[in-house]
Design a protein around this motif. Structure first.
Motif, PDB file in Angstrom:
ATOM      1  N   ASN A 103       2.007  42.319  50.588  1.00  0.00           N
ATOM      2  CA  ASN A 103       3.259  42.370  51.621  1.00  0.00           C
ATOM      3  C   ASN A 103       4.244  41.551  51.298  1.00  0.00           C
ATOM      4  N   GLU A 104       4.361  40.508  50.650  1.00  0.00           N
ATOM      5  CA  GLU A 104       5.515  39.696  50.088  1.00  0.00           C
ATOM      6  C   GLU A 104       6.421  40.615  49.336  1.00  0.00           C
ATOM      7  N   ALA A 105       5.769  41.245  48.410  1.00  0.00           N
ATOM      8  CA  ALA A 105       6.150  42.059  47.379  1.00  0.00           C
ATOM      9  C   ALA A 105       6.962  43.230  47.866  1.00  0.00           C
ATOM     10  N   MET A 106       6.153  43.851  48.928  1.00  0.00           N
ATOM     11  CA  MET A 106       6.901  45.195  49.513  1.00  0.00           C
ATOM     12  C   MET A 106       8.175  44.520  50.380  1.00  0.00           C
ATOM     13  N   VAL A 107       8.203  43.439  50.919  1.00  0.00           N
ATOM     14  CA  VAL A 107       9.353  43.065  51.723  1.00  0.00           C
ATOM     15  C   VAL A 107      10.513  42.782  50.578  1.00  0.00           C
ATOM     16  N   LEU A 108      10.111  42.017  49.591  1.00  0.00           N
ATOM     17  CA  LEU A 108      11.203  41.707  48.565  1.00  0.00           C
ATOM     18  C   LEU A 108      11.771  43.275  47.973  1.00  0.00           C
ATOM     19  N   CYS A 109      11.000  44.125  47.704  1.00  0.00           N
ATOM     20  CA  CYS A 109      11.493  45.321  47.234  1.00  0.00           C
ATOM     21  C   CYS A 109      12.323  46.335  48.271  1.00  0.00           C
ATOM     22  N   SER A 110      11.523  45.885  49.743  1.00  0.00           N
ATOM     23  CA  SER A 110      12.554  46.450  50.788  1.00  0.00           C
ATOM     24  C   SER A 110      13.900  46.065  51.122  1.00  0.00           C
ATOM     25  N   ILE A 111      13.972  44.581  50.653  1.00  0.00           N
ATOM     26  CA  ILE A 111      15.574  43.917  50.780  1.00  0.00           C
ATOM     27  C   ILE A 111      16.318  44.456  49.611  1.00  0.00           C
ATOM     28  N   GLY A 112      15.901  44.384  48.516  1.00  0.00           N
ATOM     29  CA  GLY A 112      16.476  44.592  47.107  1.00  0.00           C
ATOM     30  C   GLY A 112      17.776  43.821  47.187  1.00  0.00           C
ATOM     31  N   ASP A 113      18.846  44.368  46.917  1.00  0.00           N
ATOM     32  CA  ASP A 113      20.100  43.900  46.840  1.00  0.00           C
ATOM     33  C   ASP A 113      20.982  43.917  47.879  1.00  0.00           C
TER      34      ASP A 113
END
Length: 121
Positions: free
Chosen positions: A33-43
């Motif tokens: 879930n944390e990885a998905m959040v990081l990918c969802s925010i991106g730059d």
């Protein structure tokens, strides 16, 4: 048995996803879930609603995941320019490094999920 076949397939998928998450935690100290959040925010600089729609996480669960990645030093909270009540999230440099590693390095993918991760030819 046919009527519960989809449940058995879902069980196998769930186990494969758990195996994938265990690999993420061992290699990067981050949950799925944390990885998905990081990918969802991106730059980007995005509100929680955008993250929720990109991840499919419910608001209450997303709040806990955001708190977790914030505690790890991976996200910044920023107030909106027009509406100071609106909070936007962006990644820290440390999170960008972690996300870069996730994109660059090969994560061991459970056999059942290999076809989902294949790049189109």
């Amino acid at each position: 048995m046919e009527k519960i076949g989809c449940i058995c397939v879902m069980r196998d998928l769930y186990r494969a996803m758990a195996e994938l998450e265990n690999s993420l935690e061992e290699l990067y100290s981050i949950s799925l879930n944390e990885a998905m959040v990081l990918c969802s925010i991106g730059d980007e600089n995005v509100p929680a609603g955008t993250i929720a729609s990109r991840t499919g996480l419910r608001s209450s669960h997303l709040s806990k995941v955001l708190r977790s990645v914030e505690d790890k030093g991976y996200i910044n909270r920023n107030f909106g320019d027009k509406d100071k009540r609106q909070i936007y999230f962006s990644l820290t440099d440390e999170a960008m490094t972690c996300l870069g590693k996730l994109k660059k390095e090969e994560l061991p993918v459970p056999e059942l999920l290999v076809d989902f991760f294949k790049q189109p030819e």
